[in-house]
Scaffold this active site. Structure first.
Site, PDB file in Angstrom:
ATOM      1  N   SER A 139      -6.147  -0.572  10.772  1.00  0.00           N
ATOM      2  CA  SER A 139      -6.896  -1.900  10.090  1.00  0.00           C
ATOM      3  C   SER A 139      -8.040  -2.026  10.902  1.00  0.00           C
ATOM      4  O   SER A 139      -8.470  -1.752  12.119  1.00  0.00           O
ATOM      5  CB  SER A 139      -6.001  -2.755  10.271  1.00  0.00           C
ATOM      6  OG  SER A 139      -6.566  -4.066  10.081  1.00  0.00           O
ATOM      7  N   ALA A 140      -8.973  -2.534   9.838  1.00  0.00           N
ATOM      8  CA  ALA A 140     -10.376  -2.861  10.470  1.00  0.00           C
ATOM      9  C   ALA A 140     -10.265  -4.104  11.509  1.00  0.00           C
ATOM     10  O   ALA A 140     -11.267  -4.426  12.227  1.00  0.00           O
ATOM     11  CB  ALA A 140     -11.314  -3.428   9.220  1.00  0.00           C
TER      12      ALA A 140
ATOM     13  N   TYR B 240      -1.225  -8.806  16.234  1.00  0.00           N
ATOM     14  CA  TYR B 240      -1.269  -7.689  15.074  1.00  0.00           C
ATOM     15  C   TYR B 240      -2.142  -6.559  15.361  1.00  0.00           C
ATOM     16  O   TYR B 240      -1.932  -5.358  15.078  1.00  0.00           O
ATOM     17  CB  TYR B 240      -1.291  -8.301  13.803  1.00  0.00           C
ATOM     18  CG  TYR B 240      -1.746  -7.411  12.700  1.00  0.00           C
ATOM     19  CD1 TYR B 240      -0.654  -6.359  12.347  1.00  0.00           C
ATOM     20  CD2 TYR B 240      -2.863  -7.281  12.044  1.00  0.00           C
ATOM     21  CE1 TYR B 240      -0.997  -5.517  11.365  1.00  0.00           C
ATOM     22  CE2 TYR B 240      -3.225  -6.221  11.023  1.00  0.00           C
ATOM     23  CZ  TYR B 240      -2.157  -5.464  10.526  1.00  0.00           C
ATOM     24  OH  TYR B 240      -2.585  -4.648   9.695  1.00  0.00           O
TER      25      TYR B 240
ATOM     26  N   ILE C  40       0.882  -1.184   0.194  1.00  0.00           N
ATOM     27  CA  ILE C  40      -0.325  -0.026   0.069  1.00  0.00           C
ATOM     28  C   ILE C  40       0.910   1.291   0.078  1.00  0.00           C
ATOM     29  O   ILE C  40       0.562   2.247  -0.688  1.00  0.00           O
ATOM     30  CB  ILE C  40      -1.206  -0.249   1.292  1.00  0.00           C
ATOM     31  CG1 ILE C  40      -1.820  -1.415   1.074  1.00  0.00           C
ATOM     32  CG2 ILE C  40      -1.828   1.403   1.332  1.00  0.00           C
ATOM     33  CD1 ILE C  40      -2.557  -1.719   2.489  1.00  0.00           C
TER      34      ILE C  40
ATOM     35  N   ASN D 148      10.319  -7.128   4.735  1.00  0.00           N
ATOM     36  CA  ASN D 148       9.398  -7.583   3.749  1.00  0.00           C
ATOM     37  C   ASN D 148       9.069  -7.060   2.412  1.00  0.00           C
ATOM     38  O   ASN D 148       7.908  -7.251   1.891  1.00  0.00           O
ATOM     39  CB  ASN D 148       7.793  -7.596   4.744  1.00  0.00           C
ATOM     40  CG  ASN D 148       7.943  -8.509   5.729  1.00  0.00           C
ATOM     41  OD1 ASN D 148       8.216  -9.572   5.752  1.00  0.00           O
ATOM     42  ND2 ASN D 148       7.332  -8.096   7.094  1.00  0.00           N
TER      43      ASN D 148
ATOM     44  N   LYS E 298      -1.962  -2.403  16.192  1.00  0.00           N
ATOM     45  CA  LYS E 298      -2.491  -1.281  15.308  1.00  0.00           C
ATOM     46  C   LYS E 298      -3.423  -0.358  16.445  1.00  0.00           C
ATOM     47  O   LYS E 298      -3.413   0.874  16.509  1.00  0.00           O
ATOM     48  CB  LYS E 298      -3.604  -1.861  14.489  1.00  0.00           C
ATOM     49  CG  LYS E 298      -2.701  -2.468  13.099  1.00  0.00           C
ATOM     50  CD  LYS E 298      -2.024  -1.210  12.334  1.00  0.00           C
ATOM     51  CE  LYS E 298      -1.390  -1.654  11.178  1.00  0.00           C
ATOM     52  NZ  LYS E 298      -0.655  -0.678  10.545  1.00  0.00           N
TER      53      LYS E 298
ATOM     54  N   GLY F 194     -12.208 -18.450  15.357  1.00  0.00           N
ATOM     55  CA  GLY F 194     -12.127 -16.712  15.383  1.00  0.00           C
ATOM     56  C   GLY F 194     -12.890 -16.271  14.046  1.00  0.00           C
ATOM     57  O   GLY F 194     -13.233 -15.015  14.196  1.00  0.00           O
ATOM     58  N   ASP F 195     -13.101 -16.996  13.059  1.00  0.00           N
ATOM     59  CA  ASP F 195     -13.610 -16.426  11.859  1.00  0.00           C
ATOM     60  C   ASP F 195     -14.896 -16.069  12.091  1.00  0.00           C
ATOM     61  O   ASP F 195     -15.595 -16.990  12.923  1.00  0.00           O
ATOM     62  CB  ASP F 195     -13.291 -17.372  10.761  1.00  0.00           C
ATOM     63  CG  ASP F 195     -12.160 -17.017   9.917  1.00  0.00           C
ATOM     64  OD1 ASP F 195     -11.244 -16.121  10.451  1.00  0.00           O
ATOM     65  OD2 ASP F 195     -11.692 -17.947   9.057  1.00  0.00           O
TER      66      ASP F 195
ATOM     67  N   PHE G 181     -10.242  -2.124   5.345  1.00  0.00           N
ATOM     68  CA  PHE G 181     -10.838  -3.297   5.251  1.00  0.00           C
ATOM     69  C   PHE G 181     -10.148  -4.272   4.651  1.00  0.00           C
ATOM     70  O   PHE G 181      -8.848  -4.653   4.898  1.00  0.00           O
ATOM     71  CB  PHE G 181     -12.297  -3.243   4.913  1.00  0.00           C
ATOM     72  CG  PHE G 181     -13.142  -2.861   6.042  1.00  0.00           C
ATOM     73  CD1 PHE G 181     -13.917  -3.570   6.884  1.00  0.00           C
ATOM     74  CD2 PHE G 181     -12.859  -1.770   6.546  1.00  0.00           C
ATOM     75  CE1 PHE G 181     -14.791  -3.027   7.785  1.00  0.00           C
ATOM     76  CE2 PHE G 181     -13.688  -1.108   7.614  1.00  0.00           C
ATOM     77  CZ  PHE G 181     -14.559  -2.036   8.420  1.00  0.00           C
ATOM     78  N   ASN G 182     -10.126  -4.601   3.511  1.00  0.00           N
ATOM     79  CA  ASN G 182      -9.490  -5.730   2.616  1.00  0.00           C
ATOM     80  C   ASN G 182      -8.898  -5.383   1.299  1.00  0.00           C
ATOM     81  O   ASN G 182      -9.548  -5.352   0.324  1.00  0.00           O
ATOM     82  CB  ASN G 182     -10.489  -7.026   2.412  1.00  0.00           C
ATOM     83  CG  ASN G 182     -10.728  -7.668   3.864  1.00  0.00           C
ATOM     84  OD1 ASN G 182     -11.693  -7.299   4.468  1.00  0.00           O
ATOM     85  ND2 ASN G 182     -10.155  -9.061   4.082  1.00  0.00           N
TER      86      ASN G 182
END
Length: 350
Positions: free
Chosen positions: A135-136, A160, A20, A43, A164, A305-306, A189-190
């Site tokens: 991040s969402a 993570y 990004i 990375n 944030k 967790g999903d 979001f994604n």
């Protein structure tokens, strides 16, 4: 490089060689900003910046780049001594959810210490404007799948996401304590897609954690099949629904946030997403259309967790930031496939 003249101001982009970050650097240059990039390249590589220069019609190595880790306080000070910064866009962070669960201390040490050092140096050099890449994942998913607003309940499920949220909190405290600070948190979001040229895109160093890079690597033959985790959710086809946003829309949103900073709104939070969701199977189908062949997948059990649905309420960004997504699912998949097909090994053409 010589000391910057007093009239020249730059935007510092930390983590500017990442996915990004690099797309945002390109958009900043397109809109006339002078940019300095800091990245430790843990990375990434500097190749995306060469591609930015190519796409921006610049000479090689004309984007000032410093390989500096935000953990290196003196190295960071050295960068601030060389340029006069008007503002900072802060992307630099470790970001793999699974890895954060296995190595939480690495994430807390890197992400939070880096942010503390950055803020210390900003205060030292009187730079009071920051856009933060959040991040969402900071949100607690709504059990009924209602769109998440900026005031929705927070609740991270992994280290993570917690880093944030802690980084947001630290920036908020500095904004409250230090007169004249302006800070915008962008919770996206994604992210998916790639630059329309096919010259820039996401280049995961390991097997991708996120759906769309994984799907695209299956499409190009690097991976065997997509694993669909859970087919019995309360959604239109039984698979999880998420809100996807094109990386170039994200880049434009960061520039919109940067333009808003001087208006002295203090600390603000904005969601970035489309406000609509696509299921896993819908994303696989859309990529199959983009690449021209069926993408194989297998059904696996749900992951712990999903949740069924996570989508964004984008109204605040539309009303106050003047930002709405302009690229649809078809564009996301076509651009992602163009990148993946032209760069099957990412930026490393092996």
């Amino acid at each position: 490089m010589a000391e910057a003249s007093s009239s020249a101001t730059y935007v510092l982009v930390t983590g500017g060689a990442g996915f990004i970050g690099s797309h945002t650097v390109l958009e900043l240059l397109k809109q006339g900003y002078k940019v300095v990039v800091v990245d430790n390249l843990c990375n990434s590589s500097d190749i995306p910046l060469r591609r930015v220069e190519e796409l921006g019609g610049l000479k090689d190595n004309s984007i000032p780049f410093h390989k500096v880790d935000l953990g290196d306080l003196e190295g960071l000070r050295g960068v601030f001594r060389q340029y006069k910064f008007s503002s900072v866009i802060h992307f630099a962070a470790l970001k793999a959810v699974g890895e954060s669960v296995r190595k939480p201390l690495n994430y807390y040490r890197n992400n939070i210490t880096g942010t503390l050092n950055l803020l210390d140096v900003m205060i030292e050099f009187d730079v009071k404007n920051i856009v933060f890449s959040s991040s969402a994942t900071v949100y607690k998913a709504d059990p009924e799948g209602k769109p998440l607003r900026e005031d929705s309940p927070l609740g991270c499920t992994n280290p993570y996401g917690r880093t944030k949220l802690y980084m947001e909190s630290i920036i908020r405290d500095v904004t409250d304590a230090e007169h004249g600070w302006n800070a915008i948190m962008l919770r996206y979001f994604n992210p998916t897609g790639a630059h329309v040229s096919g010259r820039m895109g996401e280049d995961p160093k390991q097997i991708p954690n996120n759906l769309m890079p994984y799907v695209s690597q299956v499409a190009v033959g690097k991976l065997k099949e997509v694993h669909v985790f859970g087919t019995d959710y309360n959604t239109r086809d039984g698979t999880g629904v998420r809100d996807y946003i094109h990386v170039m829309d994200l880049a434009e949103a960061h520039v919109a946030a940067l333009k808003r900073l001087p208006d002295n709104h203090g600390y603000e939070v904005f969601n970035l997403g489309s406000g609509t969701g696509q299921s896993v199977l819908e994303m696989i189908d859309a990529m199959s259309v983009a690449c021209g062949h069926k993408i194989p997948y297998v059904n696996d059990p749900r992951r712990p967790g999903d949740v069924a649905t996570v989508i964004c309420n984008p109204d605040k960004a539309a009303g106050e930031l003047g930002f709405k997504v302009s690229r649809d699912l078809k564009s996301m998949c076509e651009d992602l496939w163009r990148w993946q097909e032209n760069n099957p090994n990412g930026f490393t053409q092996e």
